[in-house]
Design a protein around this motif. Structure first.
Motif, PDB file in Angstrom:
ATOM      1  N   MET A 205       5.966  -1.991  -6.029  1.00  0.00           N
ATOM      2  CA  MET A 205       5.184  -0.890  -5.458  1.00  0.00           C
ATOM      3  C   MET A 205       6.099   0.030  -4.652  1.00  0.00           C
ATOM      4  SD  MET A 205       1.515  -2.509  -4.324  1.00  0.00           S
ATOM      5  CE  MET A 205       2.186  -3.741  -3.217  1.00  0.00           C
ATOM      6  N   GLN A 206       5.774   1.314  -4.718  1.00  0.00           N
ATOM      7  CA  GLN A 206       6.510   2.325  -3.963  1.00  0.00           C
ATOM      8  C   GLN A 206       5.535   3.356  -3.409  1.00  0.00           C
ATOM      9  OE1 GLN A 206       9.473   4.033  -6.578  1.00  0.00           O
ATOM     10  NE2 GLN A 206      11.050   2.602  -5.901  1.00  0.00           N
ATOM     11  N   VAL A 207       5.896   3.886  -2.262  1.00  0.00           N
ATOM     12  CA  VAL A 207       5.183   5.034  -1.693  1.00  0.00           C
ATOM     13  C   VAL A 207       6.007   6.282  -1.960  1.00  0.00           C
ATOM     14  CG1 VAL A 207       4.449   6.151   0.435  1.00  0.00           C
ATOM     15  CG2 VAL A 207       3.926   3.762   0.062  1.00  0.00           C
ATOM     16  N   ILE A 226       7.691  -0.970  -1.274  1.00  0.00           N
ATOM     17  CA  ILE A 226       6.664  -1.709  -0.549  1.00  0.00           C
ATOM     18  C   ILE A 226       6.774  -3.178  -0.933  1.00  0.00           C
ATOM     19  CG2 ILE A 226       4.186  -2.041  -0.203  1.00  0.00           C
ATOM     20  CD1 ILE A 226       3.741   0.847  -0.768  1.00  0.00           C
ATOM     21  N   HIS A 247      -0.650  -6.083   0.048  1.00  0.00           N
ATOM     22  CA  HIS A 247       0.539  -5.702   0.816  1.00  0.00           C
ATOM     23  C   HIS A 247       0.157  -5.662   2.288  1.00  0.00           C
ATOM     24  CE1 HIS A 247       3.702  -3.361   2.659  1.00  0.00           C
ATOM     25  NE2 HIS A 247       2.859  -2.382   2.908  1.00  0.00           N
ATOM     26  N   SER A 253       6.419  -1.688   6.983  1.00  0.00           N
ATOM     27  CA  SER A 253       5.693  -1.007   5.907  1.00  0.00           C
ATOM     28  C   SER A 253       5.714   0.505   6.112  1.00  0.00           C
ATOM     29  CB  SER A 253       4.242  -1.495   5.858  1.00  0.00           C
ATOM     30  OG  SER A 253       3.473  -0.713   4.952  1.00  0.00           O
ATOM     31  N   LEU A 255       3.358   2.339   5.487  1.00  0.00           N
ATOM     32  CA  LEU A 255       1.977   2.694   5.842  1.00  0.00           C
ATOM     33  C   LEU A 255       1.643   2.254   7.266  1.00  0.00           C
ATOM     34  CD1 LEU A 255       0.218   1.537   2.532  1.00  0.00           C
ATOM     35  CD2 LEU A 255       1.144   3.798   3.068  1.00  0.00           C
ATOM     36  N   GLU A 269       1.285   9.005  -2.210  1.00  0.00           N
ATOM     37  CA  GLU A 269       0.951   8.412  -3.505  1.00  0.00           C
ATOM     38  C   GLU A 269       1.620   7.040  -3.588  1.00  0.00           C
ATOM     39  OE1 GLU A 269       1.387   9.343  -8.325  1.00  0.00           O
ATOM     40  OE2 GLU A 269       2.042  10.808  -6.824  1.00  0.00           O
ATOM     41  N   VAL A 270       0.828   6.022  -3.895  1.00  0.00           N
ATOM     42  CA  VAL A 270       1.334   4.659  -4.037  1.00  0.00           C
ATOM     43  C   VAL A 270       1.465   4.369  -5.530  1.00  0.00           C
ATOM     44  CG1 VAL A 270       0.945   2.224  -3.543  1.00  0.00           C
ATOM     45  CG2 VAL A 270       0.244   3.957  -1.887  1.00  0.00           C
ATOM     46  N   SER A 290      -0.964   4.778 -10.356  1.00  0.00           N
ATOM     47  CA  SER A 290      -0.717   5.244  -8.989  1.00  0.00           C
ATOM     48  C   SER A 290      -2.041   5.513  -8.300  1.00  0.00           C
ATOM     49  CB  SER A 290       0.150   6.516  -8.984  1.00  0.00           C
ATOM     50  OG  SER A 290      -0.576   7.624  -9.503  1.00  0.00           O
TER      51      SER A 290
END
Length: 369
Positions: A205-207, A226, A247, A253, A255, A269-270, A290
């Protein structure tokens, strides 16, 4: 053993189907650009590519697409052998040619096809008169076998493409942020409609957000990893039934400073990527999706989809994307930690509510005369 029912719910996305994102109600409202679409395609346009000749440097694909070139090439070789030996000119009965019944380039081309595809020589055949003809016959047979092996490999790759397997890997339409084990967590649901498993399945996962460095450099697509919450300590998952990928939003994090109010106007956007090996073919496959900020539901959690029926587990995919509202602090994880954690936050909330009520009572009480 798992039985599956309700395989066509309305609230999940197939990773390779056409995108079905709700359009905004007001046409004047600009639509947010997303880095990865819901169906997994990357929303990036490559422009001003000057070195187009790089696509022509893929000789392997070019040779596979032009298989008839080998027939033409060896046809010219057979014609040159016949021309050099004098087989094209009429001779007496005692003359032995290198290859019988070759009188023109057309007959040499036909002989080349007969040699490579092994359909039978008929009236044309190689004699022991010319050593060069025997060597060319061996070389063409070997080249023909290699080309056939390449063609079979290409056909297998075309019929067993990795993205075909990703058709049955599904993601929930929305992600949620709620409390799990006394911590704020970002969660989404993942499932596999096939009974054949994905071996060594791993989630990344990435932001993706717009950030500005300390030097003032603007990064429009800054990708921040993430970490996934997994009890075994790795990103590998056992995808035999729908899983809720979690997560934990902690100080590490991206977030950590996100609150429910910030989620309404934050442009984030995740991106979620699932990678694994197909059990039946051994091909590595990848599925992507996403979640934009408006697709992340604060204060909700997913309903269970697995139940036990008659000694077996049943998965109800009609509930795959269903969520319910649960009590969740609207503040960020940072504010929650600064307040002393979730337990201290729960104790402070009644005190704040009581103080607010006492203030309203004091204001509304008339003065004694």
């Amino acid at each position: 053993m798992l039985s599956r029912k309700g395989l066509i719910p309305d609230d999940y996305f197939l990773t390779r189907l056409a995108e079905n994102v709700l359009q905004p109600k007001y046409k004047s409202k600009p639509r947010k650009a997303r880095f990865v679409a819901k169906n997994g395609t990357c929303n990036v346009a490559h422009t001003n590519i000057r070195e187009q000749g790089r696509f022509l440097q893929d000789v392997f694909t070019t040779l596979v697409d032009l298989k008839w070139c080998s027939w033409l090439l060896f046809g010219m070789v057979w014609w040159l052998i016949a021309f050099a030996h004098g087989d094209l000119d009429p001779k007496g009965d005692d003359f032995v040619p290198c290859v019988t019944d070759i009188h023109s380039f057309s007959s040499a081309f036909l002989f080349s096809i007969e040699v490579q595809v092994t359909i039978g020589f008929g009236g044309r055949m190689v004699t022991e008169e010319c050593l060069s003809a025997i060597v060319i016959l061996i070389i063409q047979n070997i080249v023909g076998l290699l080309i056939n092996a390449i063609m079979l490999g290409c056909i297998f790759m075309k019929t067993a493409q990795a993205n075909r397997r990703a058709e049955t890997l599904i993601f929930s339409k929305h992600a949620v942020i709620t409390v799990r084990n006394n911590k704020l967590c970002f969660m989404f649901r993942l499932g596999d409609l096939r009974k054949s498993m994905i071996i060594s399945a791993a989630i990344h996962m990435q932001v993706v957000r717009k950030t500005v460095t300390n030097e003032g450099e603007m990064m429009p697509l800054d990708q921040i990893d993430i970490q996934m919450d997994n009890p075994v300590g790795t990103n590998s998952i056992f995808l035999v039934s729908p899983l809720i990928i979690s997560h934990v939003i902690d100080k590490n994090s991206p977030l950590y400073d996100l609150s429910a109010a910030d989620l309404l106007h934050e442009d984030i956007e995740v991106v979620v990527v699932l990678e694994g090996v197909v059990e039946t073919t051994g091909i590595t496959t990848q599925a992507r999706t996403s979640y934009l900020s408006e697709e992340i539901l604060w204060g909700q959690r997913f309903v269970p989809t697995v139940s036990q029926e008659d000694g077996m587990y049943a998965v109800d995919y009609s509930k795959f994307g269903n969520t319910v509202k649960v009590p969740t602090p609207s503040c960020s994880a940072r504010a929650l930690d600064e307040a002393g954690g979730l337990e201290r936050f729960k104790l402070q909330e009644p005190n704040r509510a009581g103080a607010s009520v006492r203030r309203r009572i004091k204001i509304s009480t008339p003065k004694e005369t």
